[in-house]
Scaffold this motif. Structure first.
Motif, PDB file in Angstrom:
ATOM      1  N   HIS A 150      39.968  47.572  32.843  1.00  0.00           N
ATOM      2  CA  HIS A 150      39.098  48.148  33.870  1.00  0.00           C
ATOM      3  C   HIS A 150      37.860  47.272  34.032  1.00  0.00           C
ATOM      4  CE1 HIS A 150      41.280  51.876  34.433  1.00  0.00           C
ATOM      5  NE2 HIS A 150      41.252  52.140  33.138  1.00  0.00           N
ATOM      6  N   THR A 151      37.548  46.855  35.257  1.00  0.00           N
ATOM      7  CA  THR A 151      36.367  46.025  35.462  1.00  0.00           C
ATOM      8  C   THR A 151      35.091  46.755  35.058  1.00  0.00           C
ATOM      9  OG1 THR A 151      36.278  46.738  37.787  1.00  0.00           O
ATOM     10  CG2 THR A 151      37.383  44.645  37.308  1.00  0.00           C
ATOM     11  N   GLY A 152      35.061  48.080  35.248  1.00  0.00           N
ATOM     12  CA  GLY A 152      33.855  48.838  34.921  1.00  0.00           C
ATOM     13  C   GLY A 152      33.547  48.910  33.444  1.00  0.00           C
ATOM     14  N   PHE A 153      34.522  48.564  32.600  1.00  0.00           N
ATOM     15  CA  PHE A 153      34.315  48.599  31.154  1.00  0.00           C
ATOM     16  C   PHE A 153      34.633  47.264  30.489  1.00  0.00           C
ATOM     17  CE2 PHE A 153      35.009  52.925  32.519  1.00  0.00           C
ATOM     18  CZ  PHE A 153      33.994  53.611  31.868  1.00  0.00           C
ATOM     19  N   LEU A 154      34.784  46.225  31.301  1.00  0.00           N
ATOM     20  CA  LEU A 154      35.185  44.921  30.762  1.00  0.00           C
ATOM     21  C   LEU A 154      34.059  44.271  29.962  1.00  0.00           C
ATOM     22  CD1 LEU A 154      37.464  42.947  30.540  1.00  0.00           C
ATOM     23  CD2 LEU A 154      36.932  42.102  32.825  1.00  0.00           C
ATOM     24  N   ALA A 155      32.833  44.396  30.429  1.00  0.00           N
ATOM     25  CA  ALA A 155      31.702  43.834  29.668  1.00  0.00           C
ATOM     26  C   ALA A 155      31.565  44.543  28.326  1.00  0.00           C
ATOM     27  CB  ALA A 155      30.413  43.961  30.475  1.00  0.00           C
ATOM     28  N   LYS A 156      31.765  45.840  28.323  1.00  0.00           N
ATOM     29  CA  LYS A 156      31.700  46.614  27.082  1.00  0.00           C
ATOM     30  C   LYS A 156      32.797  46.168  26.122  1.00  0.00           C
ATOM     31  CE  LYS A 156      31.528  51.473  25.600  1.00  0.00           C
ATOM     32  NZ  LYS A 156      31.694  52.875  26.072  1.00  0.00           N
ATOM     33  N   LEU A 157      34.008  45.970  26.652  1.00  0.00           N
ATOM     34  CA  LEU A 157      35.115  45.493  25.816  1.00  0.00           C
ATOM     35  C   LEU A 157      34.800  44.117  25.243  1.00  0.00           C
ATOM     36  CD1 LEU A 157      37.983  45.627  24.697  1.00  0.00           C
ATOM     37  CD2 LEU A 157      38.821  44.849  26.937  1.00  0.00           C
ATOM     38  N   ALA A 158      34.260  43.238  26.083  1.00  0.00           N
ATOM     39  CA  ALA A 158      33.900  41.895  25.611  1.00  0.00           C
ATOM     40  C   ALA A 158      32.861  41.966  24.501  1.00  0.00           C
ATOM     41  CB  ALA A 158      33.386  41.058  26.777  1.00  0.00           C
ATOM     42  N   ALA A 159      31.911  42.887  24.634  1.00  0.00           N
ATOM     43  CA  ALA A 159      30.879  43.044  23.602  1.00  0.00           C
ATOM     44  C   ALA A 159      31.483  43.543  22.295  1.00  0.00           C
ATOM     45  CB  ALA A 159      29.808  44.004  24.094  1.00  0.00           C
ATOM     46  N   ARG A 160      32.434  44.469  22.399  1.00  0.00           N
ATOM     47  CA  ARG A 160      33.087  44.975  21.185  1.00  0.00           C
ATOM     48  C   ARG A 160      33.900  43.870  20.493  1.00  0.00           C
ATOM     49  NH1 ARG A 160      29.574  48.792  20.905  1.00  0.00           N
ATOM     50  NH2 ARG A 160      30.106  50.796  21.896  1.00  0.00           N
ATOM     51  N   GLU A 187      35.864  56.468  23.771  1.00  0.00           N
ATOM     52  CA  GLU A 187      35.941  55.070  23.343  1.00  0.00           C
ATOM     53  C   GLU A 187      36.669  54.904  22.019  1.00  0.00           C
ATOM     54  OE1 GLU A 187      33.100  51.231  22.294  1.00  0.00           O
ATOM     55  OE2 GLU A 187      32.188  53.083  23.033  1.00  0.00           O
ATOM     56  N   GLN A 188      36.450  55.831  21.089  1.00  0.00           N
ATOM     57  CA  GLN A 188      37.078  55.697  19.778  1.00  0.00           C
ATOM     58  C   GLN A 188      37.993  56.879  19.486  1.00  0.00           C
ATOM     59  OE1 GLN A 188      33.311  54.909  17.541  1.00  0.00           O
ATOM     60  NE2 GLN A 188      34.456  53.166  16.709  1.00  0.00           N
ATOM     61  N   LEU A 189      39.054  56.575  18.746  1.00  0.00           N
ATOM     62  CA  LEU A 189      39.991  57.598  18.322  1.00  0.00           C
ATOM     63  C   LEU A 189      39.482  58.258  17.035  1.00  0.00           C
ATOM     64  CD1 LEU A 189      43.244  55.515  18.949  1.00  0.00           C
ATOM     65  CD2 LEU A 189      42.249  57.273  20.441  1.00  0.00           C
ATOM     66  N   GLU A 190      40.195  59.241  16.564  1.00  0.00           N
ATOM     67  CA  GLU A 190      39.746  59.970  15.372  1.00  0.00           C
ATOM     68  C   GLU A 190      39.631  59.076  14.150  1.00  0.00           C
ATOM     69  OE1 GLU A 190      42.057  63.432  14.632  1.00  0.00           O
ATOM     70  OE2 GLU A 190      41.498  64.421  16.517  1.00  0.00           O
ATOM     71  N   ASP A 191      40.472  58.033  14.074  1.00  0.00           N
ATOM     72  CA  ASP A 191      40.403  57.127  12.924  1.00  0.00           C
ATOM     73  C   ASP A 191      39.349  56.025  13.113  1.00  0.00           C
ATOM     74  OD1 ASP A 191      41.537  55.531  14.840  1.00  0.00           O
ATOM     75  OD2 ASP A 191      43.376  55.089  13.728  1.00  0.00           O
ATOM     76  N   LYS A 192      38.530  56.163  14.183  1.00  0.00           N
ATOM     77  CA  LYS A 192      37.430  55.231  14.499  1.00  0.00           C
ATOM     78  C   LYS A 192      37.907  53.902  15.083  1.00  0.00           C
ATOM     79  CE  LYS A 192      34.415  58.193  13.089  1.00  0.00           C
ATOM     80  NZ  LYS A 192      33.610  58.931  14.085  1.00  0.00           N
ATOM     81  N   SER A 193      39.212  53.768  15.287  1.00  0.00           N
ATOM     82  CA  SER A 193      39.684  52.574  15.989  1.00  0.00           C
ATOM     83  C   SER A 193      39.389  52.728  17.475  1.00  0.00           C
ATOM     84  CB  SER A 193      41.183  52.385  15.770  1.00  0.00           C
ATOM     85  OG  SER A 193      41.915  53.458  16.351  1.00  0.00           O
ATOM     86  N   TYR A 194      39.405  51.600  18.207  1.00  0.00           N
ATOM     87  CA  TYR A 194      39.077  51.665  19.629  1.00  0.00           C
ATOM     88  C   TYR A 194      40.282  52.138  20.440  1.00  0.00           C
ATOM     89  CZ  TYR A 194      34.631  49.466  18.671  1.00  0.00           C
ATOM     90  OH  TYR A 194      33.375  49.209  18.195  1.00  0.00           O
ATOM     91  N   ASN A 195      39.987  52.983  21.401  1.00  0.00           N
ATOM     92  CA  ASN A 195      41.003  53.628  22.222  1.00  0.00           C
ATOM     93  C   ASN A 195      41.360  52.731  23.403  1.00  0.00           C
ATOM     94  OD1 ASN A 195      42.607  55.349  23.709  1.00  0.00           O
ATOM     95  ND2 ASN A 195      40.959  56.792  24.220  1.00  0.00           N
ATOM     96  N   PRO A 196      42.598  52.235  23.482  1.00  0.00           N
ATOM     97  CA  PRO A 196      42.954  51.374  24.615  1.00  0.00           C
ATOM     98  C   PRO A 196      42.821  52.075  25.960  1.00  0.00           C
ATOM     99  CG  PRO A 196      44.900  51.980  23.330  1.00  0.00           C
ATOM    100  CD  PRO A 196      43.716  52.393  22.533  1.00  0.00           C
TER     101      PRO A 196
END
Length: 385
Positions: free
Chosen positions: A132-142, A111-120
């Motif tokens: 991805h539909t399986g991670f869309l709710a998680k993305l919306a929460a972030r 989920e996160q890169l080494e610099d703590k930014s979110y990994n597309p």
């Protein structure tokens, strides 16, 4: 107004409730958003609104869950995480981060890169154009966390009433989104569903809540007021009582609202055991809808002319006569109805409830001949010609 969790049993008129309340809100000058999971339910909501209101209205908006996440929760604020525009949705049938057929995580998908930014590459397809539909709710929460719930505040300004239908199929990160919305939206949220009918999942992973008990507890922790629709407008009382026994004692008892039975159907009412050897004759006599676990179930038992649905795909439908082919994990309920479903068999339990509550007037259970005698339902016998 407080937020509400409406537990709507099968055949209890949940769609009618949404439509009736939505029309009343529109007539008061409001605007309504209804978010639901399946495409078929979106179509049914629009059809029922048009039928009841007499015309379409831009004050009644129906959206699919994934479209809602992308269009309302993510894309207007995606710059907080990703600069490139997310054009659409990629529907996942399996976890896209696992090597097919294994539990091995593909490299570069954390989920996160080494610099703590979110990994597309965790949330989006290669190239970053689809979510991805399986991670869309998680993305919306972030995104919600990064923007201090800006989307929820905006939605509260646009809509005076919001409904989430089929909430029994939401899991994990979906509840994080509901929590974010319920914290700041000025407009009331009504969540409608029946946790006995959970047969889908919207996300991947094991984040709670997953079980019906966990989901109801999550709503309570968010301060949702609970109400129940217990009248069943589809099934006769005998079938309602059998359906209640699937989750015995966990929900309020169901009361049948069926008063008039068509004369041509009155000669065969209630529940029956149908022996393997009698399946062909039973189907020839009554032409029931056969409900089964999957397309391969009953290949050696069911005749070619049998009309069939899988348990999951029958959800939302109703049939005058139903014939159920129980899976092995469901057979004990048919045989004695005493032993409860084990904790790890919630899917089998819910699919049995869905199958039973499709039947309006008669319900048959297919049982091997050697197990058919002395059970709690009468054995069907071919009428003498």
């Amino acid at each position: 107004m407080s937020n509400t969790l409406c537990i709507a049993g099968a055949g209890s008129g949940k769609t009618q409730k949404i439509i009736t309340e939505s029309i009343a809100e529109i007539e008061r000058g409001g605007k309504v958003l209804v978010v639901t999971y399946t495409t078929s339910n979106q179509q049914e909501l629009r059809r029922r609104f048009l039928e009841a209101f007499g015309r379409s209205s831009d004050r009644f908006v129906v959206k699919g869950l994934f479209s809602f996440y992308l269009e309302d929760m993510v894309r207007p604020y995606q710059q907080s995480l990703f600069a490139q525009r997310i054009d659409g949705i990629f529907f996942n049938e399996r976890n896209p981060h696992l090597k097919p057929g294994s539990t091995y995580m593909l490299p570069g998908r954390k989920e996160q890169l080494e610099d703590k930014s979110y990994n597309p590459d965790h949330f989006l397809t290669q190239g970053g154009t689809k979510a991805h539909t399986g991670f869309l709710a998680k993305l919306a929460a972030r995104v919600a966390k990064a923007t201090k719930n800006a989307a929820a505040i905006r939605l509260g300004d646009i809509y005076s009433q919001v409904y989430f239908d089929e909430v029994q199929d939401l899991v994990g990160w979906d509840y994080e989104m509901l929590k974010a919305l319920s914290k700041v939206m000025r407009s009331p949220i009504t969540c409608v569903g029946d946790f006995r009918q959970t047969v889908y999942e919207t996300t991947f992973g094991h984040k709670a809540p997953q079980t019906a008990t966990e989901k109801i507890a999550a709503f309570k922790s968010m301060g949702f007021k609970e109400e129940a629709l217990v009248r069943n407008w589809r099934c006769i009382q005998t079938i309602c009582t059998i359906a209640d026994a699937v989750h015995k004692g966990a929900y309020k008892a169901t009361e049948s609202a069926v008063e008039n039975i068509p004369p041509e159907l009155a000669h065969h009412l209630g529940a029956f055991i149908v022996k393997h050897s009698d399946v062909n004759d039973y189907i020839a006599a009554y032409d029931p809808m056969v409900l089964r676990w999957n397309v391969t179930s009953g290949a050696k038992i069911l005749p070619a002319q049998a009309r069939c649905y899988n348990f999951g795909s029958s959800k939302g439908l109703g049939f005058d006569r139903v014939l159920i082919l129980p899976a092995e994990s469901q057979m004990h309920f048919v045989l004695d109805g005493v032993a409860p479903f084990p904790a790890d068999a919630e899917t089998a339990q819910n699919k049995m409830y869905v199958a039973i509550t499709r039947a309006r007037y008669s319900l048959g259970f297919i049982v091997p001949d050697k197990k058919a005698e002395g059970l709690r339902f009468p054995v069907w016998t071919k009428p003498l010609s």
